[in-house]
Design an enzyme around this catalytic site. Structure first.
Site, PDB file in Angstrom:
ATOM      1  CG  HIS A 247     -12.525  13.884  -4.524  1.00  0.00           C
ATOM      2  ND1 HIS A 247     -11.760  14.761  -3.777  1.00  0.00           N
ATOM      3  CD2 HIS A 247     -12.402  12.671  -3.922  1.00  0.00           C
ATOM      4  CE1 HIS A 247     -11.209  14.094  -2.775  1.00  0.00           C
ATOM      5  NE2 HIS A 247     -11.589  12.828  -2.829  1.00  0.00           N
ATOM      6  NE  ARG A 270     -10.342  16.591   1.852  1.00  0.00           N
ATOM      7  CZ  ARG A 270     -11.501  16.005   1.582  1.00  0.00           C
ATOM      8  NH1 ARG A 270     -12.557  16.231   2.344  1.00  0.00           N
ATOM      9  NH2 ARG A 270     -11.612  15.189   0.560  1.00  0.00           N
TER      10      ARG A 270
END
Length: 589
Positions: A247, A270
């Protein structure tokens, strides 16, 4: 109906257990930890669902076909179409089931990287993984008290062997519990999670991805591939074990930057518009690209530290996460652009130029990094939340080979009778790269599929035994059958009277509780002597530390201090009496 054995108490195992109960089967759940939940409680972005009621209410034109295509693209064509079809086709029903069955709020919907529609569901507060998992966990625990003939839960029970009969069918498990070896019988559902923290002597991680072995991880230390190893030992087939997801956004703790276990910065940060900036204050990637792509760009760019920056609009949209990370010392808030530039060690003009360039992309929809989805323009005169990021081991796409019914496949390509797998232990669902929001979904969907399949298997084997026995049908039916019970995991009214009463918000509310000063609490701030304050209560959590699903560090941050605000952000007070009833030792003076 006879018993099924669920190995693992995360969301996949819990979903399997509740489905088994709905179908009339009895459940024995075995978990090697001292607390159920697993990594599921840490999931921060939400659960995917296509065609849900929440999407329809919001006017989002999503469907299983679009979700299928997004998943297949993310998987780099490696995932199996039949498994993707199950995951995406049953996704809407999974989200609706959670809302209907457990009364959950999953009304907020975000678009994460790789998704062409907003489909990642969460509620208004707390980590969605924790909310979803705790709801199932508490319901199952209550049933274990109100109807112990149907539900048995054993914690700190480590399964050491799968038992087979002469035909090769799995008929139960051997496990260790309280220092004794025991056996249990019934079909087995493995829901033991992945191997992204497998730093053991026979590490699957080191064997299949040695170059990742030294990376930090977001996983608890229980994620050591136990289910994989148990099944492989009896001839199961594995698939894609080299497919390990790194990740891009693990949170770096400024006080402990080399920590092996990191907290995850939710992809939703995000999704609401956060930008990734390198040490020159510039963007270098489409923040909403697939996880492996963003990770690769971080490594390729190589200009560290990488920071995730949220403007005021994004911060407000995901306020709870920001407050949580700030409270843990993992994120900082800056009141204006000048302060932000100072944090970067750059001239304010550099960040102004970065924001101006980004705003041009928002207006023209022509982004140099290929970004397609935007959340509005940025202002320099704004407030910001900022955290330092690093790539982290997060998820293992590889696992045991299963079919569309969650049956584990052997090395000859045939299902192993009596053995099922769900959640991260099962491979082939996500291919080379999992989409954000699909981990919780995979747990719920394949947990329910495995529960259905194991229930059907019990009925089939019971019918075969009855047919074989012929005239002894009545006797065998009596042996196989359980006392008549509800086919729902809801507690029946007559049983609710026997269920535990709702826990008090304090387990030390009785008169005469010991009075303890803040100064005294502050002295107990070590791992082997850890006290915290929650509300008016003083808790000695020393013995509970190893069992805390969020890891010891999450509590040690508040050792000897008042943890009320952080605790209340994540938990209801009733969990103290439920999960650490002996912890409360007095009242705050």
């Amino acid at each position: 109906m006879a018993q099924a054995i669920v190995v693992g108490g995360g969301l996949a195992g819990l979903s399997a257990a509740h489905t088994l109960l709905e179908r009339g089967a009895n459940v024995l759940l075995l978990d090697k930890q001292g607390f159920m939940g697993g990594n599921s409680t840490k999931a921060t972005s939400g659960i995917n669902g296509a065609g849900t009621r929440a999407q329809q209410d919001a006017g989002i034109p999503d469907n299983a076909k679009t979700f299928f295509e997004d998943t297949k693209k993310s998987a780099r064509e490696l995932a199996r179409d039949d498994l993707i079809a199950v995951l995406t086709g049953r996704s809407g029903d999974a989200v609706n089931w959670l809302q209907d069955k457990f009364g959950l709020d999953l009304s907020q919907i975000a678009r994460l990287g790789g998704h062409n529609q907003p489909r990642t569901h969460r509620g208004g507060a707390q980590f969605p993984g924790m909310v979803i998992t705790y709801a199932q966990m508490e319901r199952l625990e209550d049933l274990a008290v109100s109807d112990p003939n149907r539900v048995k839960i054993k914690m700190k029970a480590r399964v050491s062997k799968l038992l087979k009969d002469e035909s090769g069918a799995v008929i139960g498990v051997e496990y260790e519990h309280k220092g004794k070896k025991e056996e249990a019988y019934g079909p087995v559902i493995l829901a033991t999670g992945g191997y992204a923290a497998d730093f053991t002597s026979d590490s699957l991680l080191k064997k299949y991805r040695p170059e990742y072995y030294e990376l930090p991880t977001t996983n608890g230390d229980h994620c050591t591939g136990d289910g994989h190893k148990l099944a492989l030992a009896i001839g199961a087939s594995a698939i894609d074990l080299e497919k390990v997801q790194v990740h891009p956004t693990g949170l770096v703790d400024p006080k402990d930057p080399e920590a092996k276990v990191k907290f995850l910065a939710a992809e939703a940060l995000r999704g609401v518009g956060g930008l990734l900036l390198d040490n020159t204050g510039k963007r270098f990637v489409d923040e909403l690209q697939h996880r492996d792509f963003v990770t690769g760009k971080i490594w390729e760019n190589g200009k560290y530290p990488i920071r995730l920056v949220l403007n005021g609009k994004a911060s407000n949209e995901i306020e709870w996460h920001c407050k949580h990370y700030v409270g843990r010392g993992l994120m900082k808030r800056f009141e204006n652009g000048e302060a932000l530039a100072k944090e970067f060690g750059l001239s304010p003009d550099v960040l102004k130029k970065t924001f101006e360039d980004y705003n041009e992309s928002v207006r023209t929809k022509k982004d140099p990094f290929g970004k397609k989805f935007f959340s509005g323009e940025w202002k320099f005169d704004d407030f910001y939340h900022v955290a330092v990021m690093t790539p982290v081991l997060h998820y293992t796409m590889g696992g045991l080979e299963i079919d569309a019914e969650s049956r584990v496949i052997d090395s000859n390509g045939k299902p192993i009778p009596g053995l099922f797998a769900s959640g991260e232990v099962a491979g082939g669902v996500h291919g080379a790269n999992r989409l954000g929001g699909s981990s919780l979904l995979g747990c719920v969907v394949f947990g329910r599929v495995s529960g259905d399949s194991a229930s059907a298997y019990i009925l089939q084997t019971a019918s075969a035994a009855i047919e074989k026995a012929g005239g002894r049908l009545g006797a065998i039916a009596g042996q196989l059958g359980a006392p008549k019970a509800s086919t729902s995991t809801d507690i029946p009214k007559e049983e609710a009277k026997k269920a535990p009463a709702p826990a008090s918000t304090s387990s030390s509310s009785a008169g005469g509780a010991k009075s303890i000063s803040k100064e005294e609490v502050a002295k107990h701030n070590k791992k082997d002597d850890c006290w915290v304050i929650v509300g008016d209560d003083v808790l000695d959590v020393t013995e509970f530390l190893p069992d805390h699903p969020g890891g010891e560090k999450a509590i040690m941050l508040y050792a000897g201090r008042d943890a009320t605000e952080e605790f209340d952000m994540i938990h209801e007070r009733k969990v103290i009496a439920r999960y650490a009833p002996k912890a409360t030792i007095g009242k705050l003076a």
